[in-house]
Design a protein around this motif. Structure first.
Motif, PDB file in Angstrom:
ATOM      1  N   HIS A  22      18.906 -38.526 -13.977  1.00 40.69           N
ATOM      2  CA  HIS A  22      18.200 -38.828 -12.733  1.00 40.69           C
ATOM      3  C   HIS A  22      16.830 -38.185 -12.719  1.00 40.69           C
ATOM      4  O   HIS A  22      16.042 -38.421 -11.811  1.00 40.69           O
TER       5      HIS A  22
ATOM      6  N   ASN B 235      22.186 -44.049  -7.710  1.00 39.11           N
ATOM      7  CA  ASN B 235      23.642 -43.894  -7.678  1.00 39.11           C
ATOM      8  C   ASN B 235      24.277 -45.265  -7.547  1.00 39.11           C
ATOM      9  O   ASN B 235      23.852 -46.082  -6.733  1.00 39.11           O
ATOM     10  N   GLY B 236      25.278 -45.507  -8.384  1.00 37.93           N
ATOM     11  CA  GLY B 236      25.999 -46.777  -8.298  1.00 37.93           C
ATOM     12  C   GLY B 236      25.312 -47.938  -9.000  1.00 37.93           C
ATOM     13  O   GLY B 236      25.747 -49.090  -8.878  1.00 37.93           O
ATOM     14  N   ALA B 237      24.241 -47.653  -9.760  1.00 29.24           N
ATOM     15  CA  ALA B 237      23.496 -48.745 -10.416  1.00 29.24           C
ATOM     16  C   ALA B 237      24.275 -49.372 -11.572  1.00 29.24           C
ATOM     17  O   ALA B 237      23.968 -50.486 -12.005  1.00 29.24           O
ATOM     18  N   GLY B 238      25.257 -48.635 -12.109  1.00 28.16           N
ATOM     19  CA  GLY B 238      26.049 -49.199 -13.206  1.00 28.16           C
ATOM     20  C   GLY B 238      25.890 -48.458 -14.527  1.00 28.16           C
ATOM     21  O   GLY B 238      26.423 -48.883 -15.549  1.00 28.16           O
ATOM     22  N   LYS B 239      25.193 -47.325 -14.500  1.00 30.63           N
ATOM     23  CA  LYS B 239      24.897 -46.595 -15.750  1.00 30.63           C
ATOM     24  C   LYS B 239      26.178 -46.114 -16.432  1.00 30.63           C
ATOM     25  O   LYS B 239      26.390 -46.364 -17.628  1.00 30.63           O
ATOM     26  N   SER B 240      27.013 -45.407 -15.658  1.00 28.93           N
ATOM     27  CA  SER B 240      28.245 -44.876 -16.267  1.00 28.93           C
ATOM     28  C   SER B 240      29.174 -46.010 -16.674  1.00 28.93           C
ATOM     29  O   SER B 240      29.889 -45.904 -17.672  1.00 28.93           O
ATOM     30  N   THR B 241      29.163 -47.088 -15.914  1.00 26.34           N
ATOM     31  CA  THR B 241      30.011 -48.237 -16.257  1.00 26.34           C
ATOM     32  C   THR B 241      29.613 -48.785 -17.626  1.00 26.34           C
ATOM     33  O   THR B 241      30.479 -49.086 -18.459  1.00 26.34           O
TER      34      THR B 241
HETATM   35  N1  LIG Z   1      36.685 -46.963 -11.650  1.00 27.89           N
HETATM   36  C1  LIG Z   1      36.048 -47.603 -10.669  1.00 27.89           C
HETATM   37  N2  LIG Z   1      36.724 -48.240  -9.700  1.00 27.89           N
HETATM   38  C2  LIG Z   1      36.081 -48.911  -8.718  1.00 27.89           C
HETATM   39  N3  LIG Z   1      34.751 -48.998  -8.614  1.00 27.89           N
HETATM   40  C3  LIG Z   1      34.015 -48.386  -9.552  1.00 27.89           C
HETATM   41  C4  LIG Z   1      34.616 -47.649 -10.614  1.00 27.89           C
HETATM   42  N4  LIG Z   1      33.640 -47.152 -11.399  1.00 27.89           N
HETATM   43  C5  LIG Z   1      32.470 -47.527 -10.845  1.00 27.89           C
HETATM   44  N5  LIG Z   1      32.695 -48.274  -9.735  1.00 27.89           N
HETATM   45  C6  LIG Z   1      31.656 -48.903  -8.889  1.00 27.89           C
HETATM   46  O1  LIG Z   1      30.762 -49.571  -9.764  1.00 27.89           O
HETATM   47  C7  LIG Z   1      29.416 -49.372  -9.365  1.00 27.89           C
HETATM   48  C8  LIG Z   1      28.633 -48.730 -10.503  1.00 27.89           C
HETATM   49  O2  LIG Z   1      29.112 -47.386 -10.681  1.00 27.89           O
HETATM   50  P1  LIG Z   1      28.628 -46.424 -11.838  1.00 27.89           P
HETATM   51  O3  LIG Z   1      29.529 -45.247 -11.838  1.00 27.89           O
HETATM   52  O4  LIG Z   1      28.487 -47.192 -13.084  1.00 27.89           O
HETATM   53  O5  LIG Z   1      27.181 -46.006 -11.303  1.00 27.89           O
HETATM   54  P2  LIG Z   1      26.131 -44.972 -11.897  1.00 27.89           P
HETATM   55  O6  LIG Z   1      24.868 -45.725 -12.137  1.00 27.89           O
HETATM   56  O7  LIG Z   1      26.712 -44.220 -13.017  1.00 27.89           O
HETATM   57  O8  LIG Z   1      25.907 -44.012 -10.629  1.00 27.89           O
HETATM   58  P3  LIG Z   1      25.688 -42.410 -10.544  1.00 27.89           P
HETATM   59  O9  LIG Z   1      24.232 -42.179 -10.769  1.00 27.89           O
HETATM   60  O10 LIG Z   1      26.056 -42.107  -9.126  1.00 27.89           O
HETATM   61  O11 LIG Z   1      26.583 -41.740 -11.540  1.00 27.89           O
HETATM   62  C9  LIG Z   1      29.478 -48.544  -8.098  1.00 27.89           C
HETATM   63  O12 LIG Z   1      29.400 -49.426  -7.003  1.00 27.89           O
HETATM   64  C10 LIG Z   1      30.817 -47.869  -8.179  1.00 27.89           C
HETATM   65  O13 LIG Z   1      31.323 -47.615  -6.885  1.00 27.89           O
END
Ligand SMILES: Nc1ncnc2c1ncn2[C@@H]1O[C@H](COP(=O)(O)OP(=O)(O)OP(=O)(O)O)[C@@H](O)[C@H]1O
Ligand SMILES: [Mg+2]
Length: 256
Positions: A207, A42-48
């Motif tokens: 996941h 969680n929070g690794a940056g995948k969705s970003t």
């Molecule tokens: N819109 C946003 N505003 C502020 N912080 C963000 C935003 N989107 C993501 N983050 C932060 O960026 C980091 C990466 O988030 P991201 O959503 O890319 O993770 P993820 O790998 O998709 O996690 P998950 O498995 O929980 O979906 C996290 O620390 C998150 O809190």
């Protein structure tokens, strides 16, 4: 099926949210016909990463290339024009519309045009939707039911069929199986494979390492916004993937 040239390349993609470094100089290539599994805690940056490639977020640094063209100021609209589509876990379907309307939304064949008004050719629209849904390997007996009354797997198929209308370069699935049962998960993974087999580059976020190892050609592990692993799935192991995701020590026996 795979060609030598990547459909899409990200180079040095970096994204901050306030003080949080969500993506740290990520460089990855996505090839036609290849499924890349994107894993990480969680929070690794995948969705970003997915949101940057789909034009929702702008990177603070780095480049996106489609073939020899650099995409700057990518918007969701432009991404779509380049054949880049995303299917989210929380499917963005219109619940009160039927499957055909959802698949064809905004692209319905027009029967008649009078000034600014368009009369949609409903018969052709349903035929076209039926063709597209069956192309992703799912049959629906009733196209006139609102999608809210379909099963999770059928809704997934409708969402994928809609994305496939445009996704000739890259299609990204952000945790498509998270809410699905065993049978629906398998059906969705089969769909993901079929989509890739049509020559589209695919990114699958999951996941579930069972999903990943069932369908991926390549595994990419992100940790704290950085690429920790990027290997063909045949030359990595679950242990290595988990170690890269968690940062716990693991010494790979295989050369990179
Ligand atoms: N819109 C946003 N505003 C502020 N912080 C963000 C935003 N989107 C993501 N983050 C932060 O960026 C980091 C990466 O988030 P991201 O959503 O890319 O993770 P993820 O790998 O998709 O996690 P998950 O498995 O929980 O979906 C996290 O620390 C998150 O809190
Ligand atoms: Mg996410």
């Amino acid at each position: 099926m795979a060609e030598d040239k990547p459909h899409i390349r990200g180079v040095g993609l970096t994204k901050y949210f306030g003080g949080v470094l969500a993506l740290n100089a990520v460089s990855l290539e996505f090839f036609p016909g290849h499924v890349v599994a994107l894993v990480g805690d969680n929070g690794a940056g995948k969705s970003t990463l997915v949101k940057i490639l789909s034009g929702i977020h702008q990177p603070d640094a780095g480049e996106i290339w489609v073939g020899d063209t650099q995409l700057t100021h990518l918007s969701p609209h432009r991404a779509r024009a380049y054949g880049i589509e995303t299917v989210y876990q929380h499917l963005s379907l219109c619940d009160n519309l039927d499957a055909a309307a959802n698949v064809m939304l905004g692209q319905e064949p027009v029967r008649l045009r009078i000034g600014p008004f368009r009369v949609i050719d409903k018969v052709r629209s349903v035929e076209e939707a039926r063709r597209r849904i069956s192309e992703v390997g799912v049959s629906l007996d009733d196209f006139s039911k609102p999608v809210r009354s379909l099963s999770g797997g059928q809704r997934q198929a409708v969402a994928i069929a809609r994305a496939m209308v445009n996704a000739h370069r890259l299609i990204m699935f952000d945790e498509p199986t998270a809410a699905l049962g065993v049978r629906q998960t398998k059906a969705t993974l089969d769909l993901v494979r079929r989509v890739a087999d049509q020559g589209v580059a695919v990114i699958l976020i999951s996941h579930n390492l069972d999903d990943v190892f069932a369908v991926a050609d390549r595994v990419v592990a992100l940790r704290l916004g950085q690429v920790m692993l990027d290997k063909p799935f045949k030359s990595t192991t679950r242990e290595e993937v988990v170690a890269c995701m968690t940062g716990l020590s693991f010494r790979s026996q295989t050369p990179q």
